[in-house]
Design a protein around this motif. Sequence first.
Motif, PDB file in Angstrom:
ATOM      1  N   ASN A 169       0.625  -1.042   0.089  1.00 14.25           N
ATOM      2  CA  ASN A 169       0.014   0.029   0.041  1.00 14.25           C
ATOM      3  C   ASN A 169       0.951   1.220   0.123  1.00 14.25           C
ATOM      4  OD1 ASN A 169      -2.808  -0.974   0.418  1.00 14.25           O
ATOM      5  ND2 ASN A 169      -1.719  -2.121   1.866  1.00 14.25           N
ATOM      6  N   VAL A 170       0.606   2.262  -0.720  1.00 15.07           N
ATOM      7  CA  VAL A 170       1.314   3.423  -1.076  1.00 15.07           C
ATOM      8  C   VAL A 170       0.312   4.819  -0.521  1.00 15.07           C
ATOM      9  CG1 VAL A 170       2.669   5.016  -2.637  1.00 15.07           C
ATOM     10  CG2 VAL A 170       2.576   2.362  -3.038  1.00 15.07           C
ATOM     11  N   VAL A 171       1.239   5.510   0.086  1.00 12.78           N
ATOM     12  CA  VAL A 171       0.721   6.925   0.456  1.00 12.78           C
ATOM     13  C   VAL A 171       1.545   7.783  -0.536  1.00 12.78           C
ATOM     14  CG1 VAL A 171       0.218   8.729   2.216  1.00 12.78           C
ATOM     15  CG2 VAL A 171      -0.051   6.053   2.768  1.00 12.78           C
ATOM     16  N   GLU A 172       0.610   8.555  -1.204  1.00 15.18           N
ATOM     17  CA  GLU A 172       1.458   9.443  -2.216  1.00 15.18           C
ATOM     18  C   GLU A 172       1.309  10.933  -1.716  1.00 15.18           C
ATOM     19  OE1 GLU A 172      -0.220   8.872  -6.098  1.00 15.18           O
ATOM     20  OE2 GLU A 172       0.833   7.256  -6.364  1.00 15.18           O
ATOM     21  N   ILE A 173       2.696  11.632  -1.483  1.00 20.34           N
ATOM     22  CA  ILE A 173       2.491  13.176  -0.980  1.00 20.34           C
ATOM     23  C   ILE A 173       3.354  13.783  -1.898  1.00 20.34           C
ATOM     24  CG2 ILE A 173       1.864  12.363   1.337  1.00 20.34           C
ATOM     25  CD1 ILE A 173       4.539  12.117   2.161  1.00 20.34           C
ATOM     26  N   GLY A 174       3.478  15.024  -1.469  1.00 22.83           N
ATOM     27  CA  GLY A 174       4.351  15.678  -2.575  1.00 22.83           C
ATOM     28  C   GLY A 174       4.823  17.086  -2.096  1.00 22.83           C
ATOM     29  N   ILE A 175       5.882  17.673  -2.570  1.00 22.88           N
ATOM     30  CA  ILE A 175       6.222  19.164  -2.009  1.00 22.88           C
ATOM     31  C   ILE A 175       6.242  20.012  -3.220  1.00 22.88           C
ATOM     32  CG2 ILE A 175       8.048  20.639  -0.899  1.00 22.88           C
ATOM     33  CD1 ILE A 175       9.182  18.038   0.262  1.00 22.88           C
ATOM     34  N   PRO A 176       5.200  20.956  -3.340  1.00 22.77           N
ATOM     35  CA  PRO A 176       5.392  21.776  -4.556  1.00 22.77           C
ATOM     36  C   PRO A 176       6.692  22.790  -4.577  1.00 22.77           C
ATOM     37  CG  PRO A 176       3.635  22.642  -2.941  1.00 22.77           C
ATOM     38  CD  PRO A 176       4.143  21.439  -2.490  1.00 22.77           C
ATOM     39  N   ASP A 177       6.946  23.265  -5.897  1.00 26.08           N
ATOM     40  CA  ASP A 177       8.026  24.226  -5.847  1.00 26.08           C
ATOM     41  C   ASP A 177       9.062  24.082  -4.928  1.00 26.08           C
ATOM     42  OD1 ASP A 177       9.107  26.595  -7.054  1.00 26.08           O
ATOM     43  OD2 ASP A 177       7.706  28.123  -6.142  1.00 26.08           O
ATOM     44  N   ASP A 179      12.284  23.811  -4.901  1.00 24.19           N
ATOM     45  CA  ASP A 179      13.672  24.652  -5.094  1.00 24.19           C
ATOM     46  C   ASP A 179      13.340  26.006  -4.430  1.00 24.19           C
ATOM     47  OD1 ASP A 179      15.317  23.101  -6.704  1.00 24.19           O
ATOM     48  OD2 ASP A 179      13.899  23.379  -8.342  1.00 24.19           O
ATOM     49  N   ARG A 180      12.282  26.624  -4.335  1.00 25.81           N
ATOM     50  CA  ARG A 180      11.998  28.093  -3.646  1.00 25.81           C
ATOM     51  C   ARG A 180      11.591  27.624  -2.268  1.00 25.81           C
ATOM     52  NH1 ARG A 180       7.688  31.025  -2.319  1.00 25.81           N
ATOM     53  NH2 ARG A 180       6.403  29.303  -3.441  1.00 25.81           N
ATOM     54  N   THR A 181      10.786  26.863  -2.138  1.00 25.55           N
ATOM     55  CA  THR A 181      10.176  26.715  -0.610  1.00 25.55           C
ATOM     56  C   THR A 181      11.148  25.926   0.399  1.00 25.55           C
ATOM     57  OG1 THR A 181       8.853  24.526  -1.261  1.00 25.55           O
ATOM     58  CG2 THR A 181       7.931  26.575  -1.501  1.00 25.55           C
ATOM     59  N   HIS A 182      11.882  24.897  -0.367  1.00 20.37           N
ATOM     60  CA  HIS A 182      12.726  24.015   0.613  1.00 20.37           C
ATOM     61  C   HIS A 182      13.837  23.718  -0.126  1.00 20.37           C
ATOM     62  CE1 HIS A 182       8.691  23.355   2.461  1.00 20.37           C
ATOM     63  NE2 HIS A 182       9.531  23.312   3.554  1.00 20.37           N
ATOM     64  N   GLY A 190      18.204  16.011  -5.222  1.00 17.74           N
ATOM     65  CA  GLY A 190      18.715  16.139  -6.434  1.00 17.74           C
ATOM     66  C   GLY A 190      17.714  16.141  -7.480  1.00 17.74           C
ATOM     67  N   ARG A 191      18.055  15.751  -8.748  1.00 16.94           N
ATOM     68  CA  ARG A 191      17.496  16.065 -10.059  1.00 16.94           C
ATOM     69  C   ARG A 191      16.600  14.885 -10.425  1.00 16.94           C
ATOM     70  NH1 ARG A 191      22.023  17.469 -14.148  1.00 16.94           N
ATOM     71  NH2 ARG A 191      22.617  15.333 -13.717  1.00 16.94           N
ATOM     72  N   GLY A 192      16.633  13.667 -10.005  1.00 21.37           N
ATOM     73  CA  GLY A 192      16.210  12.520 -10.282  1.00 21.37           C
ATOM     74  C   GLY A 192      15.372  11.972  -9.415  1.00 21.37           C
ATOM     75  N   ASP A 210       7.654  19.784 -13.345  1.00 18.98           N
ATOM     76  CA  ASP A 210       6.946  21.330 -12.842  1.00 18.98           C
ATOM     77  C   ASP A 210       7.573  21.656 -11.468  1.00 18.98           C
ATOM     78  OD1 ASP A 210       5.987  19.620 -11.060  1.00 18.98           O
ATOM     79  OD2 ASP A 210       4.053  19.684 -11.400  1.00 18.98           O
ATOM     80  N   GLY A 211       8.571  21.244 -11.081  1.00 18.95           N
ATOM     81  CA  GLY A 211       9.346  21.838  -9.740  1.00 18.95           C
ATOM     82  C   GLY A 211       8.686  20.817  -8.512  1.00 18.95           C
ATOM     83  N   ARG A 212       7.861  20.021  -8.776  1.00 13.70           N
ATOM     84  CA  ARG A 212       7.194  19.350  -7.507  1.00 13.70           C
ATOM     85  C   ARG A 212       7.945  18.045  -7.302  1.00 13.70           C
ATOM     86  NH1 ARG A 212       2.340  19.293  -4.714  1.00 13.70           N
ATOM     87  NH2 ARG A 212       1.803  16.960  -3.989  1.00 13.70           N
ATOM     88  N   VAL A 213       8.161  17.811  -5.942  1.00 12.94           N
ATOM     89  CA  VAL A 213       8.883  16.352  -5.707  1.00 12.94           C
ATOM     90  C   VAL A 213       7.550  15.570  -5.198  1.00 12.94           C
ATOM     91  CG1 VAL A 213      10.245  15.254  -3.867  1.00 12.94           C
ATOM     92  CG2 VAL A 213      11.128  17.345  -5.359  1.00 12.94           C
ATOM     93  N   ARG A 214       7.260  14.540  -5.935  1.00 13.72           N
ATOM     94  CA  ARG A 214       6.355  13.663  -5.672  1.00 13.72           C
ATOM     95  C   ARG A 214       7.140  12.621  -4.563  1.00 13.72           C
ATOM     96  NH1 ARG A 214       1.854  13.291  -8.793  1.00 13.72           N
ATOM     97  NH2 ARG A 214       1.434  11.276  -8.148  1.00 13.72           N
ATOM     98  N   ILE A 215       6.428  12.125  -3.489  1.00 10.28           N
ATOM     99  CA  ILE A 215       6.949  11.284  -2.728  1.00 10.28           C
ATOM    100  C   ILE A 215       5.897   9.938  -2.659  1.00 10.28           C
ATOM    101  CG2 ILE A 215       7.666  11.152  -0.255  1.00 10.28           C
ATOM    102  CD1 ILE A 215       8.392  13.981  -0.180  1.00 10.28           C
ATOM    103  N   GLY A 216       6.494   8.957  -2.473  1.00  8.74           N
ATOM    104  CA  GLY A 216       5.595   7.594  -2.168  1.00  8.74           C
ATOM    105  C   GLY A 216       6.220   6.779  -1.165  1.00  8.74           C
ATOM    106  N   LEU A 217       5.362   6.883  -0.195  1.00 11.50           N
ATOM    107  CA  LEU A 217       5.804   5.871   1.024  1.00 11.50           C
ATOM    108  C   LEU A 217       5.218   4.570   0.899  1.00 11.50           C
ATOM    109  CD1 LEU A 217       5.362   8.385   4.037  1.00 11.50           C
ATOM    110  CD2 LEU A 217       7.196   7.706   3.116  1.00 11.50           C
TER     111      LEU A 217
END
Length: 369
Positions: A169-177, A179-182, A190-192, A210-217
């Motif tokens: 089971n995966v919980v998908e979360i993310g950090i938008p923008d 580079d600017r916010t964090h 990193g880049r990938g 689009d600058g968002r980092v998608r995170i899957g736990l």
Amino acid sequence: MRIAIVGAGLGGLALARVLHVHGIESVVYEREASRHARGQGGMLDIHSGQRALREAGLIDRFFAIARGEGQDMRLLEPDGTLLLQEDTPDDAPLARPEVDRADLRDLLLDSLPDGVVRWGHALGSAADGVLRFADGGSATYDLLVGADGAQSRVRPLLTDARPTHLGQNVVEIGIPDIDRTHPDLAAMVGRGNYWVLGDGLSLGAQRNGDGRVRIGLSFYRTGEDWFATSGIPFDDPAAARARLIDLLDGWHPRFTALVAACDDTIVPRAITTLPVGLTWPARPDVTLVGDAAHLMPPVGEGANMALLDGALLGLALAAHPDDHPTAVREYEREMFERAGAAARMSAQIQELLVAPDAARRMLAFFQPG
């Protein structure tokens, strides 16, 4: 020949595009109201699927939107130990570039004439050469192609196989923008791809265009009811983030900082698969592509297989324009072998991910010997 494709995902659109290149008409019926009806997910690692884009005459446009730096990878253990760091030189070939799924889908959509994709057509049933839609409409076909994903409405015409829960089971979360916010977290990721593997739990962070980092736990060795019993209050984002951090007990603070920085979009996703090596008796008027045919663990093969399915079915139909039963048999024979091998490899990688020493096993996978 009336070719009806159900589903405007990558496989269905690749099929429609290759048919169009060869002067063969088709219609794609999609249940969503428009291309912007919902988000399309994160980045895709396109490698073998590049052949499909070449056959579709889109490879140069694909390279224009692909992110070579998305090939970067960092592999870590929960205590913060860095096991592997691969940074892609700026002049490296685009062997496995990352691309936003939405951008790739738009590329395929924009390559088709107006009217090929019919939006707002949710399939109700299909039988005897007639599609019936949920809104009461209908359409006829000579060949029906199910490109409608994991919960395909077309698949039951060919097989009784259904997706089953994988124990993940995966919980998908993310950090938008980011580079600017964090910026500190941006430099860390990193880049990938940034991958932390523990015992029964992994964190995958992925830089999007689009600058968002998608995170899957990912929580392995868990049941279908895990979301109900996990104690994650999905209706309260702040409390859900706090609970997720609790579930990362003992992990390095840099990883929990990623979770704390995420926005309020928190999405649970149960992972299901079809049986490895699934086949069915050939029918002259129905076939499947993509997840409808071979849903496998999400380890980098599904999108590539879907693109290849669509392109290779299109080429088979172009080679036998007056004999689509032969085209379907040739396509399915090749697809069963190719997708079966991909599904077996995906299952082997999945076994590595659920092992107690997953990070070290994955390191050995990337650096054999």
